[in-house]
Design a protein around this motif. Sequence first.
Motif, PDB file in Angstrom:
ATOM      1  N   ILE A 443       0.773  -1.365  -0.029  1.00  0.00           N
ATOM      2  CA  ILE A 443       0.097  -0.098  -0.039  1.00  0.00           C
ATOM      3  C   ILE A 443       0.678   1.216   0.059  1.00  0.00           C
ATOM      4  N   THR A 444       2.218   1.049   0.398  1.00  0.00           N
ATOM      5  CA  THR A 444       2.985   2.365   0.364  1.00  0.00           C
ATOM      6  C   THR A 444       2.882   3.182  -0.986  1.00  0.00           C
ATOM      7  N   PRO A 445       3.068   2.561  -2.089  1.00  0.00           N
ATOM      8  CA  PRO A 445       3.067   3.345  -3.390  1.00  0.00           C
ATOM      9  C   PRO A 445       1.674   4.217  -3.546  1.00  0.00           C
ATOM     10  N   PHE A 446       0.630   3.878  -2.980  1.00  0.00           N
ATOM     11  CA  PHE A 446      -0.997   4.576  -2.920  1.00  0.00           C
ATOM     12  C   PHE A 446      -0.419   5.889  -2.300  1.00  0.00           C
ATOM     13  N   MET A 447       0.353   6.140  -1.568  1.00  0.00           N
ATOM     14  CA  MET A 447       0.829   7.347  -0.999  1.00  0.00           C
ATOM     15  C   MET A 447       1.495   8.296  -2.060  1.00  0.00           C
ATOM     16  N   SER A 448       0.941   9.227  -2.546  1.00  0.00           N
ATOM     17  CA  SER A 448       1.506   9.948  -3.760  1.00  0.00           C
ATOM     18  C   SER A 448       2.825  10.484  -3.588  1.00  0.00           C
ATOM     19  N   CYS A 449       3.935   9.922  -4.311  1.00  0.00           N
ATOM     20  CA  CYS A 449       5.114  10.297  -4.118  1.00  0.00           C
ATOM     21  C   CYS A 449       5.229  11.530  -4.807  1.00  0.00           C
ATOM     22  N   SER A 450       6.466  12.253  -4.611  1.00  0.00           N
ATOM     23  CA  SER A 450       6.702  13.645  -5.015  1.00  0.00           C
ATOM     24  C   SER A 450       6.772  13.495  -6.343  1.00  0.00           C
ATOM     25  N   ALA A 451       7.250  12.429  -7.090  1.00  0.00           N
ATOM     26  CA  ALA A 451       7.194  12.403  -8.574  1.00  0.00           C
ATOM     27  C   ALA A 451       5.762  12.634  -9.204  1.00  0.00           C
ATOM     28  N   LYS A 452       4.741  12.457  -8.373  1.00  0.00           N
ATOM     29  CA  LYS A 452       3.444  12.563  -9.051  1.00  0.00           C
ATOM     30  C   LYS A 452       3.086  14.072  -9.100  1.00  0.00           C
ATOM     31  N   ILE A 453       3.741  14.969  -8.065  1.00  0.00           N
ATOM     32  CA  ILE A 453       3.439  16.211  -7.962  1.00  0.00           C
ATOM     33  C   ILE A 453       3.088  16.935  -9.549  1.00  0.00           C
ATOM     34  N   PRO A 454       4.082  16.798 -10.391  1.00  0.00           N
ATOM     35  CA  PRO A 454       4.021  17.276 -11.466  1.00  0.00           C
ATOM     36  C   PRO A 454       2.802  17.038 -12.340  1.00  0.00           C
ATOM     37  N   VAL A 455       2.348  15.814 -12.438  1.00  0.00           N
ATOM     38  CA  VAL A 455       1.071  15.176 -13.176  1.00  0.00           C
ATOM     39  C   VAL A 455      -0.210  16.107 -12.425  1.00  0.00           C
ATOM     40  N   TYR A 456      -0.002  16.116 -10.942  1.00  0.00           N
ATOM     41  CA  TYR A 456      -1.280  16.645 -10.526  1.00  0.00           C
ATOM     42  C   TYR A 456      -1.497  18.162 -10.939  1.00  0.00           C
ATOM     43  N   ALA A 537      18.748  14.375  -5.919  1.00  0.00           N
ATOM     44  CA  ALA A 537      18.097  13.165  -6.591  1.00  0.00           C
ATOM     45  C   ALA A 537      17.439  13.567  -7.640  1.00  0.00           C
ATOM     46  N   TYR A 538      16.402  14.554  -7.559  1.00  0.00           N
ATOM     47  CA  TYR A 538      15.613  14.807  -8.505  1.00  0.00           C
ATOM     48  C   TYR A 538      16.288  15.358  -9.658  1.00  0.00           C
ATOM     49  N   LEU A 539      17.330  16.084  -9.248  1.00  0.00           N
ATOM     50  CA  LEU A 539      17.945  16.731 -10.530  1.00  0.00           C
ATOM     51  C   LEU A 539      18.693  15.778 -11.673  1.00  0.00           C
ATOM     52  N   SER A 540      19.144  14.789 -10.674  1.00  0.00           N
ATOM     53  CA  SER A 540      19.857  13.672 -11.332  1.00  0.00           C
ATOM     54  C   SER A 540      18.855  12.729 -12.228  1.00  0.00           C
ATOM     55  N   LYS A 541      17.800  12.648 -11.472  1.00  0.00           N
ATOM     56  CA  LYS A 541      16.816  11.781 -12.262  1.00  0.00           C
ATOM     57  C   LYS A 541      16.522  12.431 -13.516  1.00  0.00           C
ATOM     58  N   ALA A 542      16.415  13.835 -13.491  1.00  0.00           N
ATOM     59  CA  ALA A 542      15.865  14.710 -14.545  1.00  0.00           C
ATOM     60  C   ALA A 542      17.260  14.609 -15.878  1.00  0.00           C
ATOM     61  N   GLY A 543      18.294  14.409 -15.130  1.00  0.00           N
ATOM     62  CA  GLY A 543      19.505  14.329 -16.165  1.00  0.00           C
ATOM     63  C   GLY A 543      19.837  12.830 -16.491  1.00  0.00           C
ATOM     64  N   THR A 544      19.058  11.858 -15.987  1.00  0.00           N
ATOM     65  CA  THR A 544      19.435  10.537 -16.459  1.00  0.00           C
ATOM     66  C   THR A 544      18.063   9.946 -17.124  1.00  0.00           C
ATOM     67  N   ILE A 545      17.603   9.408 -15.994  1.00  0.00           N
ATOM     68  CA  ILE A 545      16.308   8.443 -16.560  1.00  0.00           C
ATOM     69  C   ILE A 545      15.192   9.290 -17.128  1.00  0.00           C
ATOM     70  N   ILE A 546      15.081  10.420 -16.790  1.00  0.00           N
ATOM     71  CA  ILE A 546      14.115  11.446 -17.533  1.00  0.00           C
ATOM     72  C   ILE A 546      14.565  11.903 -18.961  1.00  0.00           C
ATOM     73  N   PHE A 547      15.896  12.131 -18.712  1.00  0.00           N
ATOM     74  CA  PHE A 547      16.496  12.656 -20.126  1.00  0.00           C
ATOM     75  C   PHE A 547      16.406  11.377 -21.276  1.00  0.00           C
ATOM     76  N   LEU A 548      16.880  10.388 -20.614  1.00  0.00           N
ATOM     77  CA  LEU A 548      16.972   8.990 -21.506  1.00  0.00           C
ATOM     78  C   LEU A 548      15.284   8.737 -22.138  1.00  0.00           C
ATOM     79  N   ALA A 549      14.585   8.811 -21.293  1.00  0.00           N
ATOM     80  CA  ALA A 549      13.224   8.399 -21.500  1.00  0.00           C
ATOM     81  C   ALA A 549      12.702   9.336 -22.747  1.00  0.00           C
ATOM     82  N   CYS A 550      13.139  10.763 -22.451  1.00  0.00           N
ATOM     83  CA  CYS A 550      12.640  11.815 -23.345  1.00  0.00           C
ATOM     84  C   CYS A 550      13.267  11.395 -24.788  1.00  0.00           C
ATOM     85  N   VAL A 551      14.504  11.223 -24.847  1.00  0.00           N
ATOM     86  CA  VAL A 551      14.950  10.732 -25.944  1.00  0.00           C
ATOM     87  C   VAL A 551      14.227   9.530 -26.678  1.00  0.00           C
ATOM     88  N   VAL A 552      14.142   8.626 -25.790  1.00  0.00           N
ATOM     89  CA  VAL A 552      13.419   7.427 -26.417  1.00  0.00           C
ATOM     90  C   VAL A 552      12.137   7.798 -26.995  1.00  0.00           C
TER      91      VAL A 552
END
Lengths: 700, 129
Positions: A443-456, A537-552
């Motif tokens: 049930i822990t993932p049901f607590m909205s994490c900070s990554a869901k904030i942009p979507v909301y 951590a948020y910045l490095s996520k933007a620079g890695t996973i999010i960056f990569l996902a955007c390119v893909v």
Amino acid sequence: MAKPRKEVKQLTAKNKATGDGVIHNKVNQAGELTVGVIGNPNSGKTTLFNSYTGTRLKVANWPGVTVEKKQGAFKYHNHVYKLVDLPGIYSLTPYSIEEKISRQFILSDDVDVIVDIADASNLERSLYLTLQLIEIGKPVVLALNMMDIVEERGMEIDLHRLHEVLGIPVIPVSARKKTGLDVLMHVVSHHQEIKSKSNHVVVYSDLIEDKITKVTERLREDNPDIYNPRFYAIKLLENDTEIMENCPVDVSGIVDKSYETEIINQKYDFIERLVEEVLLNIQEKAQFTDKLDSVLTHRIWGIPIFFGIMGLVFFLTFTLGDGIKGILEGWLESLSIWTAGGLSTLNAGPILTSLIADGIIAGVGTILTFLPNIAILFLALAFLEDSGYMARVTYVMNGVMNKIGLSGRAFIPMLLGFGCTVPAIMATRTLENERDRRKTILITPFMSCSAKIPVYVLLSGMFFGNYATLAALSMYIIGLVAGLFTAFVATKIENKADQLKASDVKPEVNQLLIELPEYKSPNVYSVLLYVWENVKAYLSKAGTIIFLACVVLWFILSFGTTGYVEDMSQSFGAIIGRFLVPILEPAGLGFWQIGVSLIAGLAAKEVVVSSMGIMFGIINIDSALGLSAMHQTLGAMGFGALNAYSMMIFVLFYTPCVAALAITAQELKSAKWTTFVFMFQLVFAWLASVLVYQIVSLFI
Amino acid sequence: MRKDNMMTLKSVGNGKAYIVEKSLLKQPVKRRLEAMGLIEGTMIHKINEALDGSIICIVKGTRLAIGKELAERIFVRPMSASDIRHRRHRKRCRGMGPRDGSGRGSGMNRKRGGVGQAKKRGEAIDSEK
């Protein structure tokens, strides 16, 4: 992982605390020295570890922050010290998973010296573990932490007498103010030579001492080179299951029952007399904590106050963050104009221009503008954690949690889940019961994490106008209620299954048992550090996973079976997205663009927003201009407020990001359960959004 | 739960000090409480009780939050005058043995089964009456 701390200045003090006057130089040849840092929960082990190694491991004011063994090396006087930070324990008999880690490590041969961190303002309880550590027979150094608090209260500790009675070096330190650290390491380096001559500090009653002697003799007969028979004898008398298995010796006739309670009581007897002797000017303390507790843990107001605090946290996250966001949006705007200009003067090809402008800036840049919201959320969470309120929440929420079959303790991971699911799932290690852990992980993932904030923020800002904050806040309430409900149903199912197996088993709820630390005003340094680490951590996520996902994403949206396509609906992405259209249709999400962004969101939830930026060709979708442009595009597609709300619900519940999934698999240690959790969250999200969409559709 | 003089941590009111008489808990939670300092004969202050029956108490200077079912199985008795006297007496006597400074804990260990070691605290109280 740790950068070596700059060399500490030469010490002038000789090795006074060991009292033997011998200066040992063996460490020169020994080279590396492994030092295990152990102590009661919340006594400041990690703070001390950070001071030495220069690491920035998380510290807070509640028991159980550290659940993993962490190592760091640093140089001091040309020697390398390997420091090992361990989860806190109350005794050498472990209770939950993270405590087993500590005990295993302390008993292993890897440890050269044990540094026992004791909370000097709570000497009596801390010394209980110290006595057990001395009995192990390894070199132990007692570091009395929080001496500054002791002095503030006007108390004094007779360190000399404490050392005299315990027979181990006693060093006053303050991990927070970084005092006494040089002396401590100095003593450690010399003390490693002294195989504790006096692991015989506590003398038990004649009855028990006789039994210890007899067991020791038998141990010696069976096992002539046993390291410390007295320790094993005591553990055998306590009927310690692990020791009994690893050390098979026939103790019949001697150990007729468990003498654990007697041994514990006699240790405490010893401590009580010791403390009476060494602790002077004992003060009635902590009136501040009592006053605050009479409000915050009030039997009626406790729960409303908690929800009020959490409401305020999220309200600030959404409203205050938006103001600062405007500035970042301006920067992003000028960056994209500048880049576009630069690229055209460089004569870059259309594909490259598209990748940078439509892919990277639209995808990654958008995410960066949410930084203020994220920072404010973590600032608020840091206050909760560092003040001491965190542990109170378990008490306040215990009644509710018991009703759904969990202990109030399980609320800590859930609360951490509002920040990030990964550490939250790690924190379930403090739950001693395997079933409780599984339910909490579910049930822990049901607590909205900070990554869901942009979507909301994006969706509610676009479709709910003045009610945007309310719409976003509702996600937190819906998530919490759904989580509690899920745990409730899971408990019911478990109980049914138990009854089928054996009719006499009655459902057992795990009882709350937690230490409540004293309140303190949050430490500016550790709060800022906590915020910075999360922002980083948020910045490095933007620079890695999010960056990569955007390119893909840009790639699959720009290329189709015919090569580079101008029209996205011809791209690979559209082909993939269309597969999902029939499935998402009943939830009001039957658009290929939504399908693509939801798949992309598996990499990280922020990518849902990035992908919409890329797909709708808007550089900065959460600027006013971008919002209205996208609103129009979506509106033309037939995507309205209800569709947006349904999408928010789906994002709230569906499978968390890959990082969270990986940690779930690691902690559950079972492919079956991990698959179940994955599927459950997916199905739950679909059902919930379908339900919301269909029911509300009936009324409008 | 009330039986003769037996009161539980759950049944007593807030604010007063009591002595832990007995706990009827099962392992491993009994052991855990003992490691946290809640042992027989120790002084305990109950300071709060929630609607669901869980309590907050202070044991050996530490605040513990304890669930209802655990609190129901911890039996306490009121502090008697002799307990208070006993505590004062303790303080005066300093049962630690001579401060002879001969190093490494010998002061405390010279006499096996010194004051309060062979005797349980309960017996010591009785003998004072």
